[in-house]
Scaffold this motif. Structure first.
Motif, PDB file in Angstrom:
ATOM      1  N   LEU A 107     -14.808 108.667 -27.403  1.00  0.00           N
ATOM      2  CA  LEU A 107     -14.731 107.037 -28.396  1.00  0.00           C
ATOM      3  C   LEU A 107     -15.175 106.121 -27.422  1.00  0.00           C
ATOM      4  CD1 LEU A 107     -10.634 107.625 -28.411  1.00  0.00           C
ATOM      5  CD2 LEU A 107     -12.203 107.739 -30.415  1.00  0.00           C
ATOM      6  N   GLN A 108     -16.307 105.440 -28.441  1.00  0.00           N
ATOM      7  CA  GLN A 108     -17.015 104.401 -28.004  1.00  0.00           C
ATOM      8  C   GLN A 108     -16.518 102.894 -28.612  1.00  0.00           C
ATOM      9  OE1 GLN A 108     -21.142 104.879 -27.805  1.00  0.00           O
ATOM     10  NE2 GLN A 108     -21.814 102.574 -28.439  1.00  0.00           N
ATOM     11  N   LEU A 109     -15.930 102.169 -27.758  1.00  0.00           N
ATOM     12  CA  LEU A 109     -15.433 100.899 -28.092  1.00  0.00           C
ATOM     13  C   LEU A 109     -16.193 100.107 -28.977  1.00  0.00           C
ATOM     14  CD1 LEU A 109     -12.805  99.171 -27.920  1.00  0.00           C
ATOM     15  CD2 LEU A 109     -14.014  98.131 -25.947  1.00  0.00           C
ATOM     16  N   LEU A 110     -15.703  99.368 -30.166  1.00  0.00           N
ATOM     17  CA  LEU A 110     -16.261  98.471 -30.849  1.00  0.00           C
ATOM     18  C   LEU A 110     -15.622  97.378 -30.704  1.00  0.00           C
ATOM     19  CD1 LEU A 110     -16.437 100.741 -34.203  1.00  0.00           C
ATOM     20  CD2 LEU A 110     -18.600 100.134 -32.616  1.00  0.00           C
ATOM     21  N   ALA A 111     -16.578  96.477 -30.529  1.00  0.00           N
ATOM     22  CA  ALA A 111     -15.903  95.050 -30.418  1.00  0.00           C
ATOM     23  C   ALA A 111     -16.899  93.991 -30.470  1.00  0.00           C
ATOM     24  CB  ALA A 111     -15.094  94.713 -28.989  1.00  0.00           C
ATOM     25  N   PRO A 112     -16.815  92.793 -30.692  1.00  0.00           N
ATOM     26  CA  PRO A 112     -18.003  91.719 -30.458  1.00  0.00           C
ATOM     27  C   PRO A 112     -18.574  91.561 -29.144  1.00  0.00           C
ATOM     28  CG  PRO A 112     -15.815  90.779 -31.508  1.00  0.00           C
ATOM     29  CD  PRO A 112     -15.472  92.273 -31.081  1.00  0.00           C
ATOM     30  N   PRO A 113     -19.778  91.390 -28.849  1.00  0.00           N
ATOM     31  CA  PRO A 113     -20.456  91.409 -27.647  1.00  0.00           C
ATOM     32  C   PRO A 113     -19.681  90.518 -26.666  1.00  0.00           C
ATOM     33  CG  PRO A 113     -22.054  91.400 -29.169  1.00  0.00           C
ATOM     34  CD  PRO A 113     -20.871  91.245 -30.187  1.00  0.00           C
ATOM     35  N   ARG A 114     -19.075  89.577 -27.019  1.00  0.00           N
ATOM     36  CA  ARG A 114     -18.750  88.448 -26.059  1.00  0.00           C
ATOM     37  C   ARG A 114     -17.085  89.038 -25.511  1.00  0.00           C
ATOM     38  NH1 ARG A 114     -17.736  86.052 -31.204  1.00  0.00           N
ATOM     39  NH2 ARG A 114     -15.600  85.413 -31.535  1.00  0.00           N
ATOM     40  N   HIS A 115     -16.549  89.896 -26.322  1.00  0.00           N
ATOM     41  CA  HIS A 115     -15.233  90.553 -25.878  1.00  0.00           C
ATOM     42  C   HIS A 115     -15.446  92.049 -25.605  1.00  0.00           C
ATOM     43  CE1 HIS A 115     -13.216  86.927 -27.790  1.00  0.00           C
ATOM     44  NE2 HIS A 115     -13.763  87.277 -28.714  1.00  0.00           N
ATOM     45  N   LEU A 116     -16.460  92.565 -25.568  1.00  0.00           N
ATOM     46  CA  LEU A 116     -16.506  93.859 -25.021  1.00  0.00           C
ATOM     47  C   LEU A 116     -16.370  94.158 -23.714  1.00  0.00           C
ATOM     48  CD1 LEU A 116     -17.494  96.725 -26.375  1.00  0.00           C
ATOM     49  CD2 LEU A 116     -19.650  96.160 -25.636  1.00  0.00           C
ATOM     50  N   GLN A 117     -16.814  93.511 -22.861  1.00  0.00           N
ATOM     51  CA  GLN A 117     -16.367  93.928 -21.202  1.00  0.00           C
ATOM     52  C   GLN A 117     -15.093  93.758 -21.070  1.00  0.00           C
ATOM     53  OE1 GLN A 117     -18.253  95.441 -19.302  1.00  0.00           O
ATOM     54  NE2 GLN A 117     -20.185  95.249 -20.456  1.00  0.00           N
ATOM     55  N   ARG A 118     -14.294  92.556 -21.565  1.00  0.00           N
ATOM     56  CA  ARG A 118     -13.122  92.399 -21.375  1.00  0.00           C
ATOM     57  C   ARG A 118     -12.047  93.575 -21.896  1.00  0.00           C
ATOM     58  NH1 ARG A 118      -9.244  89.838 -24.000  1.00  0.00           N
ATOM     59  NH2 ARG A 118     -10.569  89.088 -25.579  1.00  0.00           N
TER      60      ARG A 118
END
Length: 171
Positions: A107-118
């Protein structure tokens, strides 16, 4: 309250409506990272008396009305005692779920770039919490800091684990 929570709050999933739920959208990928399908993953505690979550929920997007919208369709309720969740690739924000049957999916996380790391750091903390009920590390661990992590010779960055190494789910 995410889309999966709203899906559970409707219709036949009333018993799961009040469960604490941690959810995110992921892209199911192959071991090498090729895209397979989009899925929403939720980790839930089916009782407020449980010290840890005990259930993994899987849902896929389905077209809805009006045509430009999507709803989620729940297709999997898996006890965490039958799943081993682990880090697959820190760099690519990927997790590995290995079922008791031996089937493994990534599973590869999908999130807006500004929230991805957190958000990915939250998933890593959840992996540690499920593995060690005694606590959670203070911050996101480095891949080399994962106990039992072995460098994969096919991954030059060294941030993947050997396929045999996994974070076990609670018993």
């Amino acid at each position: 309250m995410g889309r999966l929570w709203h899906c559970l709050a409707q219709g036949e999933y009333g018993q799961l409506r009040d469960c604490p739920l941690f959810e995110s959208d992921f892209m199911q990928v192959t071991w090498s990272g090729e895209v397979a399908s989009r899925v929403t993953v939720g980790i839930a505690a089916t009782s407020p008396l449980l010290p840890l979550p005990d259930l993994m929920l899987l849902a896929r997007p389905v077209p809805a009305f009006p045509p430009d919208t999507e709803e989620l369709q729940l297709f999997g309720l898996l006890p965490l005692s039958c799943i081993r969740l682990s880090l697959h690739s820190h760099r690519c924000h990927q997790l590995r779920a290995r079922l008791a049957t031996g089937r493994t999916f990534y599973l590869q996380l999908l999130a807006p770039p500004r929230h991805l790391q957190r958000l990915f750091a939250c998933w890593i903390r959840l992996l540690f919490l499920l593995r060690d009920p005694g606590g959670c590390p203070p911050g996101p661990p480095s891949p080399q800091g994962l106990p039992g992590a072995v460098r994969d010779p096919q991954d030059p960055s060294g941030d993947r684990e050997e396929p045999g190494e996994a974070v076990p789910a609670p018993q």
